[in-house]
Design a protein around this motif. Structure first.
Motif, PDB file in Angstrom:
ATOM      1  N   TRP A 121     -32.993  11.170  -7.146  1.00 23.60           N
ATOM      2  CA  TRP A 121     -32.914  10.386  -5.918  1.00 23.60           C
ATOM      3  C   TRP A 121     -32.269  11.202  -4.796  1.00 23.60           C
ATOM      4  CZ3 TRP A 121     -27.964   9.716  -4.015  1.00 23.60           C
ATOM      5  CH2 TRP A 121     -26.907   9.869  -4.915  1.00 23.60           C
TER       6      TRP A 121
ATOM      7  N   ILE B  73     -33.257   6.771  -2.311  1.00 22.84           N
ATOM      8  CA  ILE B  73     -34.702   6.936  -2.399  1.00 22.84           C
ATOM      9  C   ILE B  73     -35.035   7.778  -3.625  1.00 22.84           C
ATOM     10  CG2 ILE B  73     -36.765   7.803  -1.237  1.00 22.84           C
ATOM     11  CD1 ILE B  73     -35.443   5.485   0.242  1.00 22.84           C
ATOM     12  N   ALA B  74     -35.884   7.269  -4.507  1.00 26.00           N
ATOM     13  CA  ALA B  74     -36.325   8.039  -5.670  1.00 26.00           C
ATOM     14  C   ALA B  74     -37.135   9.244  -5.210  1.00 26.00           C
ATOM     15  CB  ALA B  74     -37.156   7.164  -6.597  1.00 26.00           C
TER      16      ALA B  74
ATOM     17  N   SER C 275     -42.033  10.807  -0.134  1.00 27.37           N
ATOM     18  CA  SER C 275     -41.442   9.823  -1.049  1.00 27.37           C
ATOM     19  C   SER C 275     -41.489   8.402  -0.516  1.00 27.37           C
ATOM     20  CB  SER C 275     -39.987  10.199  -1.335  1.00 27.37           C
ATOM     21  OG  SER C 275     -39.221  10.104  -0.138  1.00 27.37           O
TER      22      SER C 275
ATOM     23  N   ALA D 294     -39.622   7.564   2.136  1.00 20.41           N
ATOM     24  CA  ALA D 294     -38.269   7.296   2.637  1.00 20.41           C
ATOM     25  C   ALA D 294     -38.283   6.666   4.023  1.00 20.41           C
ATOM     26  CB  ALA D 294     -37.465   8.599   2.659  1.00 20.41           C
TER      27      ALA D 294
ATOM     28  N   VAL E 219     -39.528   3.048   3.855  1.00 27.52           N
ATOM     29  CA  VAL E 219     -38.509   2.135   3.331  1.00 27.52           C
ATOM     30  C   VAL E 219     -37.471   1.838   4.412  1.00 27.52           C
ATOM     31  CG1 VAL E 219     -36.689   1.827   1.623  1.00 27.52           C
ATOM     32  CG2 VAL E 219     -38.845   2.910   0.959  1.00 27.52           C
TER      33      VAL E 219
ATOM     34  N   CYS F 251     -44.821   8.502  -5.970  1.00 23.64           N
ATOM     35  CA  CYS F 251     -43.390   8.337  -5.707  1.00 23.64           C
ATOM     36  C   CYS F 251     -43.162   7.266  -4.644  1.00 23.64           C
ATOM     37  CB  CYS F 251     -42.806   9.684  -5.264  1.00 23.64           C
ATOM     38  SG  CYS F 251     -41.007   9.695  -5.113  1.00 23.64           S
TER      39      CYS F 251
ATOM     40  N   ARG G 223     -43.478   3.788  -5.980  1.00 24.98           N
ATOM     41  CA  ARG G 223     -42.276   3.348  -6.708  1.00 24.98           C
ATOM     42  C   ARG G 223     -41.209   2.874  -5.737  1.00 24.98           C
ATOM     43  NH1 ARG G 223     -38.827   6.418 -10.110  1.00 24.98           N
ATOM     44  NH2 ARG G 223     -39.541   8.399  -9.265  1.00 24.98           N
ATOM     45  N   ASN G 224     -40.997   3.634  -4.661  1.00 22.12           N
ATOM     46  CA  ASN G 224     -39.950   3.277  -3.707  1.00 22.12           C
ATOM     47  C   ASN G 224     -40.273   2.018  -2.924  1.00 22.12           C
ATOM     48  OD1 ASN G 224     -37.828   5.269  -3.971  1.00 22.12           O
ATOM     49  ND2 ASN G 224     -39.297   6.784  -3.228  1.00 22.12           N
TER      50      ASN G 224
END
Length: 262
Positions: free
Chosen positions: A60, A68-69, A105, A107, A110, A133, A136-137
């Motif tokens: 993360w 964030i993963a 990702s 990020a 999100v 990825c 998932r987030n």
């Protein structure tokens, strides 16, 4: 939480510092918290000393106050990209339609999901690992993640209706990629770094297509290098957009916003 086993933290800090880790004490604490055994800590430390990004070891990254993963090979969110988020959030009205291109990702997606109340939120990336990825987030959030080149995978009915497009597209000139820190150039996907001969190849395409996908009065927000802003603004103007440059000294970050007139 501290590691559930005895360890020599000063020795760990010293080893990380000797390997060039600027924030060795912070990294030592994070590695200690991530390890579940002395053997696990030794493996993580060896990988970090060998140059593997800390975020891949932890799984993360911290971005805009969020965890964030980050999967191996996926672009690691940089702190300076907080300027892109801040600039974008300040430009939108209520219930915007928002797209994050070159999302990595996810990020930025999100972060915007937490700051805005979009009527539609989507992210896209050409790299399948990044798409996985990001999904998932963004799980649990009302957002779509598409795999493909820039706007190409987006539903066509949003063409001309987007209020906000953000893009942390690659902007490092091809010849400068070899000069990047090993953590980036040896571990992150080249497609997330290489912006072509002058670094603006992808961003020019983003501007041309954004002029078609944005609603009148909508905004594009991108990250760029400070020395690239004149050329990028010229490209955006040629695409019919009205650009503005914003720089943050503390973050050492530059964002270019561009409005579709009307």
């Amino acid at each position: 939480m501290p590691a559930p086993f005895a360890t020599d933290r000063p020795a760990l800090v010293g080893r990380l510092r000797a390997a060039g880790c600027v924030y060795a004490e912070d990294e030592a604490d994070l590695l200690l918290a991530a390890a579940d055994s002395p053997e696990g800590l030794a493996e993580l430390t060896d990988r970090r000393v060998a140059g593997e990004p800390l975020e891949y070891l932890l799984g993360w990254a911290e971005f805009c106050g969020l965890r964030i993963a980050v999967d191996a090979g996926v672009f690691v969110p940089r702190g300076r990209t907080a300027l892109l988020v801040e600039a974008a959030a300040g430009l939108t009205g209520p219930a915007p339609a928002v797209v994050d291109l070159c999302c990595g990702s996810g990020a930025t997606t999100v972060a915007l999901a937490h700051r805005l109340a979009p009527r539609w939120l989507a992210a896209a990336d050409i790299d399948p690992a990044a798409v996985a990825c990001a999904r998932r987030n963004l799980a649990g959030l009302d957002a779509e993640v598409y795999e493909g080149d820039l706007f190409a995978p987006l539903p066509s009915h949003w063409r001309g209706r987007l209020d906000l497009v953000v893009a942390n597209a690659p902007y490092v000139p091809t010849d400068a990629v070899a000069l990047m820190p090993p953590e980036a150039r040896l571990h992150e996907a080249p497609v997330a770094l290489d912006g072509g001969p002058d670094g603006l190849a992808v961003l020019r395409r983003v501007g041309v297509d954004a002029a078609l996908w944005l609603a009148p009065g909508g905004h594009l927000v991108v990250e760029a290098g400070d020395a690239q802003t004149d050329a990028l603004c010229g490209a955006f103007e040629a695409a019919g957009l009205v650009p503005t440059v914003r720089h943050d000294e503390d973050l050492d970050a530059t964002a270019v916003t561009a409005r579709r007139p009307g």
